[in-house]
Design an enzyme around this catalytic site. Structure first.
Site, PDB file in Angstrom:
ATOM      1  CB  SER A  78      -3.872  -0.439   5.930  1.00 21.82           C
ATOM      2  OG  SER A  78      -3.488  -0.102   4.625  1.00 21.82           O
ATOM      3  CD  GLU A 204       9.410   1.512  -2.546  1.00 22.43           C
ATOM      4  OE1 GLU A 204       8.516   0.700  -2.253  1.00 22.43           O
ATOM      5  OE2 GLU A 204      10.590   1.170  -2.749  1.00 22.43           O
ATOM      6  N   GLY A 208       9.859   3.358   3.388  1.00 24.84           N
ATOM      7  CA  GLY A 208       9.434   2.006   3.038  1.00 24.84           C
ATOM      8  C   GLY A 208       9.820   1.664   1.615  1.00 24.84           C
ATOM      9  CG  ASP A 210       8.757  -2.804   0.011  1.00 19.05           C
ATOM     10  OD1 ASP A 210       8.248  -1.735   0.392  1.00 19.05           O
ATOM     11  OD2 ASP A 210       8.176  -3.600  -0.748  1.00 19.05           O
ATOM     12  CB  SER A 304      -3.300   6.158  -6.199  1.00 15.45           C
ATOM     13  OG  SER A 304      -2.678   6.667  -5.036  1.00 15.45           O
TER      14      SER A 304
HETATM   15  C1  LIG Z   1      -3.346   0.801  -2.177  1.00 19.13           C
HETATM   16  C2  LIG Z   1      -2.990   2.172  -2.566  1.00 19.13           C
HETATM   17  C3  LIG Z   1      -1.764   2.453  -3.194  1.00 19.13           C
HETATM   18  C4  LIG Z   1      -0.734   1.388  -3.457  1.00 19.13           C
HETATM   19  O1  LIG Z   1      -1.217   0.443  -4.384  1.00 19.13           O
HETATM   20  P1  LIG Z   1      -0.507  -0.965  -4.560  1.00 19.13           P
HETATM   21  O2  LIG Z   1      -1.297  -1.652  -5.611  1.00 19.13           O
HETATM   22  O3  LIG Z   1      -0.545  -1.680  -3.247  1.00 19.13           O
HETATM   23  O4  LIG Z   1       0.900  -0.684  -4.964  1.00 19.13           O
HETATM   24  C5  LIG Z   1      -1.527   3.755  -3.589  1.00 19.13           C
HETATM   25  N1  LIG Z   1      -2.419   4.746  -3.345  1.00 19.13           N
HETATM   26  C6  LIG Z   1      -3.590   4.513  -2.744  1.00 19.13           C
HETATM   27  C7  LIG Z   1      -4.509   5.652  -2.531  1.00 19.13           C
HETATM   28  C8  LIG Z   1      -3.926   3.227  -2.333  1.00 19.13           C
HETATM   29  O5  LIG Z   1      -5.084   2.998  -1.734  1.00 19.13           O
END
Ligand SMILES: *Cc1c(COP(=O)(O)O)cnc(C)c1O
Length: 320
Positions: A78, A204, A208, A210, A304
């Site tokens: 996505s 999370e 969602g 999960d 992240s």
């Molecule tokens: C993909 C993503 C996540 C989640 O990472 P996962 O490894 O799927 O748990 C969190 N923050 C950002 C900005 C992401 O792109």
């Protein structure tokens, strides 16, 4: 099934060195004063392509043999994983094909194409993206790199927490954004090795949860596509590898509401002058809901990513 280990994180760190940015660890006197804690923000919004996912993708692609390099990499995502695979493929001189939902954020679609990848769109609510991706992979002989449930992806993602703890020294608590659990499981591998006393939490979206359900049930729980502003965490289930590590090495999974994500987003913008995407705010929002527990603690927060359509960002901050 062989779960990746901290040794794999160390090997990944060597592979990405000189290609991925060693992102800064920022502090905030305001956050420290407000929550009575010491926060260390690992800012992966400043990573190449704007999120930690470059680490896992580059690590995975750099392990391809000559035949795999020639045919290239395929991924479904996505958003940020798409850009990560696209950029890594370009840097390593191989083709990339990305299967993306039609409603992916405009900035992420444009960036993926901008890195030179071919993009195939699908309808997230009616089409089976995995079946479509597997068919395309077979037709073109491309190697599928999943967004989280792959040992090389997990090991690569773990390098962010490795850098963080090597820089700050032992932490008491580490908060990580959780979608499919690649970042969370990789971070847990690093934390268990470098700071055995550190408690590790995945965070999370409430809508969602999960991963939280899976941890409580002791098996991987599947949910419908969650409706949340955290588009990078709209995953429906953890993977076999990520769940295996999370159930062993993660202390708990917390949840936050979309309103709490916007609060955190506003804090990053106003106090730290950082654009952080909604999903990137999960960890900090989760730490803030843990107010009692973080008092007096050294708290690591993995920020992240920062890829957000600016019009949407403005709307969210304005409460629209
Ligand atoms: C993909 C993503 C996540 C989640 O990472 P996962 O490894 O799927 O748990 C969190 N923050 C950002 C900005 C992401 O792109």
């Amino acid at each position: 099934m062989q779960l990746p280990t901290y040794d794999d994180v160390v090997a990944a760190a060597a592979r990405i060195a000189g290609h991925a940015h060693h992102t800064p660890v920022l502090r905030s006197a305001t956050a420290d004063a407000r929550w009575g804690a010491q926060f260390f923000f690992k800012c992966e919004n400043f990573q190449r392509m704007g999120a930690f996912k470059f680490r896992g993708a580059f690590n995975a692609l750099s392990r391809f043999d000559a035949a795999q390099r020639k045919a290239g990499a395929i991924a479904f995502s996505s958003g940020n994983h798409a850009q990560a695979v696209a950029l890594s493929a370009r840097l390593l001189g191989m083709p990339a094909l990305i299967v993306m939902p039609q409603d992916a954020p405009a900035a992420k679609l444009a960036a993926t194409r901008g890195y030179g990848a071919e993009v195939v769109l699908y309808d997230r609510f009616t089409e089976d993206r995995e079946a479509l991706t597997l068919r395309l992979a077979a037709e073109r002989g491309m190697t599928l790199i999943p967004p989280y449930d792959h040992p090389d992806v997990i090991a690569g993602q773990g390098t962010a927490a490795k850098e963080l703890i090597e820089e700050t020294g032992p932490l008491d608590r580490l908060y990580v954004c959780t979608g499919g659990g690649g970042l969370t499981s990789g971070s847990a591998l690093a934390a268990r090795a470098l700071a055995p006393q550190c408690k590790v939490y995945g965070v999370e979206p409430e809508a969602g949860n999960d991963a939280q359900q899976s941890l409580r049930a002791g098996r991987i729980v599947h949910i419908p596509v969650p409706q949340t502003i955290a588009d990078g965490a709209q995953t429906q289930h953890l993977g076999e590898y990520t769940f295996g590590i999370i159930r062993r090495d993660v202390d708990d999974i917390l949840t936050v509401s979309d309103a709490q994500l916007v609060e955190a987003m506003r804090f990053f913008a106003e106090r730290m002058k950082m654009v952080v995407e909604p999903t990137g705010c999960l960890a900090f929002a989760g730490a803030c809901t843990d107010a009692q527990a973080i008092r007096g603690a050294r708290v690591g927060v993995i920020v992240s990513g920062g890829n957000v359509d600016l019009a949407r960002y403005a709307d969210l901050l304005a409460g629209r």
